[in-house]
Design a protein around this motif. Structure first.
Motif, PDB file in Angstrom:
ATOM      1  N   PHE A 171       0.857  -1.173   0.000  1.00  0.00           N
ATOM      2  CA  PHE A 171       0.000   0.000   0.000  1.00  0.00           C
ATOM      3  C   PHE A 171       0.899   1.230   0.000  1.00  0.00           C
ATOM      4  O   PHE A 171       1.734   1.394   0.896  1.00  0.00           O
ATOM      5  CB  PHE A 171      -0.915   0.011   1.223  1.00  0.00           C
ATOM      6  N   SER A 172       0.730   2.078  -0.998  1.00  0.00           N
ATOM      7  CA  SER A 172       1.606   3.239  -1.155  1.00  0.00           C
ATOM      8  C   SER A 172       0.789   4.413  -1.685  1.00  0.00           C
ATOM      9  O   SER A 172       0.149   4.306  -2.741  1.00  0.00           O
ATOM     10  CB  SER A 172       2.750   2.906  -2.122  1.00  0.00           C
ATOM     11  N   ASN A 173       0.803   5.512  -0.928  1.00  0.00           N
ATOM     12  CA  ASN A 173       0.068   6.723  -1.335  1.00  0.00           C
ATOM     13  C   ASN A 173      -1.400   6.429  -1.646  1.00  0.00           C
ATOM     14  O   ASN A 173      -1.980   6.992  -2.569  1.00  0.00           O
ATOM     15  CB  ASN A 173       0.742   7.364  -2.545  1.00  0.00           C
ATOM     16  N   GLY A 174      -1.979   5.520  -0.875  1.00  0.00           N
ATOM     17  CA  GLY A 174      -3.386   5.182  -1.051  1.00  0.00           C
ATOM     18  C   GLY A 174      -3.667   4.254  -2.211  1.00  0.00           C
ATOM     19  O   GLY A 174      -4.827   3.973  -2.498  1.00  0.00           O
ATOM     20  N   GLU A 175      -2.631   3.772  -2.859  1.00  0.00           N
ATOM     21  CA  GLU A 175      -2.791   2.856  -3.976  1.00  0.00           C
ATOM     22  C   GLU A 175      -2.340   1.454  -3.571  1.00  0.00           C
ATOM     23  O   GLU A 175      -1.524   1.292  -2.662  1.00  0.00           O
ATOM     24  CB  GLU A 175      -2.002   3.344  -5.186  1.00  0.00           C
ATOM     25  N   VAL A 176      -2.852   0.449  -4.278  1.00  0.00           N
ATOM     26  CA  VAL A 176      -2.601  -0.947  -3.932  1.00  0.00           C
ATOM     27  C   VAL A 176      -1.895  -1.650  -5.080  1.00  0.00           C
ATOM     28  O   VAL A 176      -2.261  -1.493  -6.245  1.00  0.00           O
ATOM     29  CB  VAL A 176      -3.928  -1.685  -3.637  1.00  0.00           C
ATOM     30  N   SER A 177      -0.886  -2.414  -4.726  1.00  0.00           N
ATOM     31  CA  SER A 177      -0.250  -3.296  -5.704  1.00  0.00           C
ATOM     32  C   SER A 177       0.036  -4.625  -5.033  1.00  0.00           C
ATOM     33  O   SER A 177       0.141  -4.710  -3.805  1.00  0.00           O
ATOM     34  CB  SER A 177       1.036  -2.686  -6.261  1.00  0.00           C
ATOM     35  N   ILE A 178       0.128  -5.663  -5.843  1.00  0.00           N
ATOM     36  CA  ILE A 178       0.478  -6.984  -5.337  1.00  0.00           C
ATOM     37  C   ILE A 178       1.843  -7.344  -5.907  1.00  0.00           C
ATOM     38  O   ILE A 178       2.003  -7.445  -7.139  1.00  0.00           O
ATOM     39  CB  ILE A 178      -0.577  -8.033  -5.711  1.00  0.00           C
ATOM     40  N   LEU A 179       2.804  -7.514  -5.033  1.00  0.00           N
ATOM     41  CA  LEU A 179       4.169  -7.778  -5.477  1.00  0.00           C
ATOM     42  C   LEU A 179       4.226  -9.068  -6.282  1.00  0.00           C
ATOM     43  O   LEU A 179       4.851  -9.137  -7.327  1.00  0.00           O
ATOM     44  CB  LEU A 179       5.110  -7.842  -4.275  1.00  0.00           C
ATOM     45  N   ASP A 180       3.557 -10.111  -5.773  1.00  0.00           N
ATOM     46  CA  ASP A 180       3.429 -11.375  -6.490  1.00  0.00           C
ATOM     47  C   ASP A 180       2.517 -12.277  -5.677  1.00  0.00           C
ATOM     48  O   ASP A 180       2.248 -12.012  -4.497  1.00  0.00           O
ATOM     49  CB  ASP A 180       4.793 -12.039  -6.707  1.00  0.00           C
ATOM     50  N   MET A 181       2.034 -13.361  -6.296  1.00  0.00           N
ATOM     51  CA  MET A 181       1.182 -14.303  -5.580  1.00  0.00           C
ATOM     52  C   MET A 181       1.259 -15.683  -6.213  1.00  0.00           C
ATOM     53  O   MET A 181       1.604 -15.824  -7.393  1.00  0.00           O
ATOM     54  CB  MET A 181      -0.264 -13.810  -5.531  1.00  0.00           C
ATOM     55  N   LEU A 182       0.938 -16.673  -5.402  1.00  0.00           N
ATOM     56  CA  LEU A 182       0.898 -18.060  -5.853  1.00  0.00           C
ATOM     57  C   LEU A 182      -0.540 -18.460  -6.181  1.00  0.00           C
ATOM     58  O   LEU A 182      -1.486 -17.755  -5.838  1.00  0.00           O
ATOM     59  CB  LEU A 182       1.465 -18.992  -4.775  1.00  0.00           C
ATOM     60  N   GLY A 183      -0.698 -19.627  -6.799  1.00  0.00           N
ATOM     61  CA  GLY A 183      -2.007 -20.105  -7.182  1.00  0.00           C
ATOM     62  C   GLY A 183      -2.763 -20.759  -6.036  1.00  0.00           C
ATOM     63  O   GLY A 183      -2.222 -21.018  -4.962  1.00  0.00           O
ATOM     64  N   LYS A 184      -4.019 -21.078  -6.309  1.00  0.00           N
ATOM     65  CA  LYS A 184      -4.897 -21.670  -5.289  1.00  0.00           C
ATOM     66  C   LYS A 184      -4.574 -23.131  -5.008  1.00  0.00           C
ATOM     67  O   LYS A 184      -5.007 -23.682  -3.995  1.00  0.00           O
ATOM     68  CB  LYS A 184      -6.354 -21.531  -5.716  1.00  0.00           C
ATOM     69  N   GLY A 185      -3.816 -23.782  -5.902  1.00  0.00           N
ATOM     70  CA  GLY A 185      -3.436 -25.171  -5.665  1.00  0.00           C
ATOM     71  C   GLY A 185      -1.964 -25.420  -5.897  1.00  0.00           C
ATOM     72  O   GLY A 185      -1.566 -26.552  -6.184  1.00  0.00           O
ATOM     73  N   GLU A 186      -1.180 -24.383  -5.732  1.00  0.00           N
ATOM     74  CA  GLU A 186       0.241 -24.425  -6.087  1.00  0.00           C
ATOM     75  C   GLU A 186       1.119 -24.533  -4.838  1.00  0.00           C
ATOM     76  O   GLU A 186       1.137 -23.627  -4.005  1.00  0.00           O
ATOM     77  CB  GLU A 186       0.590 -23.157  -6.872  1.00  0.00           C
ATOM     78  N   GLU A 187       1.817 -25.641  -4.706  1.00  0.00           N
ATOM     79  CA  GLU A 187       2.742 -25.803  -3.591  1.00  0.00           C
ATOM     80  C   GLU A 187       4.113 -25.298  -4.023  1.00  0.00           C
ATOM     81  O   GLU A 187       4.620 -25.670  -5.086  1.00  0.00           O
ATOM     82  CB  GLU A 187       2.836 -27.271  -3.176  1.00  0.00           C
ATOM     83  N   GLY A 188       4.711 -24.450  -3.203  1.00  0.00           N
ATOM     84  CA  GLY A 188       6.016 -23.935  -3.589  1.00  0.00           C
ATOM     85  C   GLY A 188       6.401 -22.701  -2.807  1.00  0.00           C
ATOM     86  O   GLY A 188       5.764 -22.330  -1.811  1.00  0.00           O
ATOM     87  N   LEU A 189       7.459 -22.055  -3.272  1.00  0.00           N
ATOM     88  CA  LEU A 189       8.044 -20.901  -2.596  1.00  0.00           C
ATOM     89  C   LEU A 189       7.782 -19.645  -3.417  1.00  0.00           C
ATOM     90  O   LEU A 189       8.048 -19.615  -4.622  1.00  0.00           O
ATOM     91  CB  LEU A 189       9.547 -21.106  -2.422  1.00  0.00           C
ATOM     92  N   LEU A 190       7.254 -18.625  -2.767  1.00  0.00           N
ATOM     93  CA  LEU A 190       7.055 -17.325  -3.385  1.00  0.00           C
ATOM     94  C   LEU A 190       8.096 -16.368  -2.835  1.00  0.00           C
ATOM     95  O   LEU A 190       8.246 -16.231  -1.618  1.00  0.00           O
ATOM     96  CB  LEU A 190       5.653 -16.795  -3.071  1.00  0.00           C
ATOM     97  N   LEU A 191       8.822 -15.707  -3.724  1.00  0.00           N
ATOM     98  CA  LEU A 191       9.846 -14.742  -3.310  1.00  0.00           C
ATOM     99  C   LEU A 191       9.476 -13.371  -3.847  1.00  0.00           C
ATOM    100  O   LEU A 191       9.198 -13.217  -5.041  1.00  0.00           O
ATOM    101  CB  LEU A 191      11.221 -15.156  -3.844  1.00  0.00           C
ATOM    102  N   VAL A 192       9.457 -12.373  -2.964  1.00  0.00           N
ATOM    103  CA  VAL A 192       9.191 -10.998  -3.376  1.00  0.00           C
ATOM    104  C   VAL A 192      10.278 -10.086  -2.824  1.00  0.00           C
ATOM    105  O   VAL A 192      10.905 -10.376  -1.804  1.00  0.00           O
ATOM    106  CB  VAL A 192       7.811 -10.510  -2.883  1.00  0.00           C
TER     107      VAL A 192
END
Length: 329
Positions: free
Chosen positions: A282-303
């Motif tokens: 959240f920055s200056n009232g705006e929203v961003s998503i750095l990254d995301m994984l899936g609903k059935g995805e096992e693994g490592l998310l790095l941001v």
């Protein structure tokens, strides 16, 4: 800051297998040597869906001294990063609401907790979930200290939460009270970390279709529960929220649960978890998503919080009618 979330398909009552899976993922997708934080889900290695006080008994871990904490210490010192991971805690506190055992021994309080370990293996925090879900109520006590917001080493001021904490208390408090978000923001948190075992209403057949695609309705709901953080970011300071959820299916051993208030909650044959672990900025009232994984995805998310986000969101202006809407597309 570099942050990793480990999204697991945890197998209930199989701690050894779940730890081995976590180690295997970290070995096959090694995080960078300058990783700052690794986050794992709620009850990451024991599984979540325990229907009774007795069913979870064999899997309880002493306060910051069980298998989960030992893994966290070993992993934190090996990767030289902070580690946050959920576990079922049995404390030294006496549970006055429970009768002594048949041997006359007092019963000790149990909590749904996360432990935070420093890169040197030091225990920095043991947070106990404040707002319990129906399943937690069958065995855990509410954390007596309330929500957590404090300095955690080089991470700075951090707010810690577990899953249901972001919901209105017992689903009965006003929606716009935002108890958790308001508390951690008032404490000055610029990083908020959520360990999750968040369910989805999607059928398992749909989860198997495009498992790498996030459950956007889940991510959208999480975002709504942090509306105060979006507003607070207008002051010019960025706020990052990290969600580490799990995936997979667990069977229901009972067909209904009775809450503390006497409400009977019917259950299906199984529960499905929503995955979709992500990091929001959240920055200056705006929203961003750095990254995301899936609903059935096992693994490592790095941001990396210092580089541009992968997804930018457009937030619709609020409509002051009987219903309020927020577009998270």
């Amino acid at each position: 800051m570099k942050i990793a979330t480990l999204q697991l398909d945890s197998k209930i009552r199989n701690v050894t297998t779940n730890i081995a899976t976590a180690d295997s993922i970290l070995a096959s997708s090694p995080p960078p040597p300058d990783l700052d934080l690794l986050v794992l889900p709620e009850l990451a290695f024991t599984g979540y869906n325990y229907p009774s006080y007795d069913s979870i008994q064999p899997y309880l871990e002493p306060t910051t001294a069980g298998a989960t904490t030992k893994w966290a210490i070993a992993t934190a010192t090996r990767l030289r990063c902070h580690v946050i991971v959920g576990y079922p805690e049995i404390s030294t506190d006496i549970d006055e609401d429970r009768q002594p055992t048949t041997d006359g021994e007092p019963v000790h309080k149990r909590y749904n907790s996360t432990v935070t370990v420093s890169p040197t293996g030091e225990i920095l925090a043991n947070y106990r979930k404040s707002f319990l879900y129906y399943t937690d109520e069958s065995w855990a006590a509410e954390g007596p200290a309330g929500f957590y917001c404090d300095s955690l080493g080089s991470l700075g001021k951090v707010g810690l939460g577990i899953c249901m904490d972001i919901n209105p208390y017992q689903f009965s408090a006003p929606w716009d009270k935002y108890e958790f978000a308001t508390h951690v923001l008032s404490g000055g948190a610029k990083l908020i970390v959520m360990s999750m075992a968040w369910l989805t209403t999607l059928p398992k057949e749909e989860i198997k279709v495009l498992p790498g695609q996030p459950a956007l309705e889940t991510v959208g709901y999480w975002l709504q529960r942090f509306e105060p953080a979006i507003e607070a970011s207008k002051s010019g300071e960025d706020i990052t929220v990290v969600f580490s959820n799990r995936i997979g299916i667990e069977w229901n051993e009972v067909k209904e649960l009775t809450t503390k208030t006497g409400q009977v909650i019917p259950l299906g044959d199984e529960v499905c978890y929503a995955g979709s672990s992500c990091a929001m900025r959240f920055s200056n009232g705006e929203v961003s998503i750095l990254d995301m994984l899936g609903k059935g995805e096992e693994g490592l998310l790095l941001v990396d919080t210092d580089i541009p986000a992968k997804y930018a969101l457009r937030l619709r202006e609020r409509i002051t009618t009987n219903e309020e809407e927020e577009d998270t597309s």
